[in-house]
Enzyme design. Structure first.
Site, PDB file in Angstrom:
ATOM      1  N   ARG A 207       0.838  -1.197   0.000  1.00 26.37           N
ATOM      2  CA  ARG A 207       0.000   0.000   0.000  1.00 26.37           C
ATOM      3  C   ARG A 207       0.875   1.250   0.000  1.00 26.37           C
ATOM      4  NH1 ARG A 207      -4.845   2.104   2.423  1.00 26.37           N
ATOM      5  NH2 ARG A 207      -4.818   4.323   1.917  1.00 26.37           N
ATOM      6  N   ARG A 216      -5.794   1.529  -4.162  1.00 26.17           N
ATOM      7  CA  ARG A 216      -4.928   0.937  -3.147  1.00 26.17           C
ATOM      8  C   ARG A 216      -5.007  -0.590  -3.206  1.00 26.17           C
ATOM      9  NH1 ARG A 216      -8.745   3.583   0.280  1.00 26.17           N
ATOM     10  NH2 ARG A 216      -8.119   5.363  -0.999  1.00 26.17           N
ATOM     11  N   ASP A 219      -6.804  -1.645   1.920  1.00 29.53           N
ATOM     12  CA  ASP A 219      -7.225  -0.541   2.780  1.00 29.53           C
ATOM     13  C   ASP A 219      -7.896  -1.132   4.013  1.00 29.53           C
ATOM     14  OD1 ASP A 219      -7.667   2.088   3.544  1.00 29.53           O
ATOM     15  OD2 ASP A 219      -9.656   2.132   2.649  1.00 29.53           O
ATOM     16  N   ASP A 221      -9.453   0.143   7.748  1.00 25.46           N
ATOM     17  CA  ASP A 221      -9.825   1.292   8.573  1.00 25.46           C
ATOM     18  C   ASP A 221     -10.604   0.832   9.799  1.00 25.46           C
ATOM     19  OD1 ASP A 221      -8.804   3.506   7.071  1.00 25.46           O
ATOM     20  OD2 ASP A 221     -10.398   3.165   5.606  1.00 25.46           O
TER      21      ASP A 221
END
Length: 282
Positions: A207, A216, A219, A221
């Site tokens: 990444r 990307r 990812d 989160d």
């Protein structure tokens, strides 16, 4: 194991152990007496109603574990003793969701009259929801490898993974479609520590953070962390604008439809239904 209902307590008060922790070489060579107190947070309801020890955490076994751990390990500071012992207790005993641990050192090398010094900490399991996405290369493999890395992390338990769905890009940057999903975990880490681990897993997938909203390989989160509302230079919890992101709400509704946003007060399913309603043509 994380549980919002585990409010009962099992207490071990000032267990005496001879061990070899200390900053000075003499302390680690000769040893001294330590006292250990623990409050184990759990749910004793089933053990109480069924009167079976296997439904509870055996405080005798925990005491023996503490004694052995204190003798088998050697730390310079009381802070390290408390941190490492607390983590190992939580990893070993599934029914304990959190604990208060206090390490006393009555023979500390202080050239003044005193009764005792101690370090007291609280540690517990936390529940977190993570989003996972990819729109470069072998998207499916990047996501599978990321999930496996989470599963293998020693301070994390993988609870549930949503279906992986294909979604259009969000944020206005022209790019390939994403694969997106949501992962429910339990972790002993705090939010900033968890974020650091997620960035390490992203980096191992190649990444690169060069363009906001850009493509990307992987990812990861943090969407929610317990019921925490938190903001720092690097992290905002709950994740901003969840209620307007269908690519998050759809998979999140598969694992936590009734999770209530700690700021907005609405459930995931309510937010998804409202978003779908607002996006329908009039």
């Amino acid at each position: 194991m994380y549980s919002e209902w585990a409010k009962d307590e099992i207490r071990i008060d000032k267990l005496e152990v001879y061990a070899y922790h200390g900053v000075y070489p003499g302390e680690r060579k000769m040893g001294q007496i330590f006292l250990v107190s623990a409050v184990l947070y759990t749910d004793t309801r089933r053990a109480g109603t069924e009167d079976k020890i296997e439904c509870s955490t055996d405080y005798g076994d925990v005491s023996l574990f503490i004694e052995k751990w204190m003798k088998d390990n050697m730390c310079h500071t009381l802070e390290a003793v408390a941190e490492k012992l607390a983590e190992d207790i939580l990893l070993k005993y599934d029914l304990i969701c959190g604990l208060d641990l206090e390490i006393y050192k009555p023979e500390a090398p202080i050239p003044l009259p005193f009764k005792c010094v101690s370090v007291k900490i609280h540690r517990s399991w936390h529940k977190a929801y993570l989003s996972v996405g990819s729109n470069m290369g072998d998207r499916k493999k990047y996501i599978e490898d990321g999930i496996q890395a989470l599963k293998e992390h020693p301070r994390m338990k993988l609870v549930r993974v949503s279906d992986i769905i294909e979604t259009e890009p969000y944020g206005g940057v022209e790019q390939d479609n994403f694969l997106n999903g949501v992962i429910e975990i339990e972790t002993l880490m705090g939010p900033e520590e968890l974020l650091e681990v997620l960035h390490e897993i992203e980096s191992s997938a190649g990444r690169e953070r060069t363009l906001r909203w850009g493509p990307r390989t992987l990812d990861l989160d943090i969407l929610f962390f317990d019921k925490l509302v938190y903001e720092s230079d690097d992290l905002v919890i709950p994740h901003p604008d969840i209620q307007n992101r269908e690519f998050v709400l759809k998979p999140l509704s598969m694992v936590a439809p009734n999770y209530r946003h700690p700021v907005l007060g609405t459930t995931v399913l309510q937010e998804l239904e409202e978003l779908e309603k607002s996006s329908r043509p009039m």
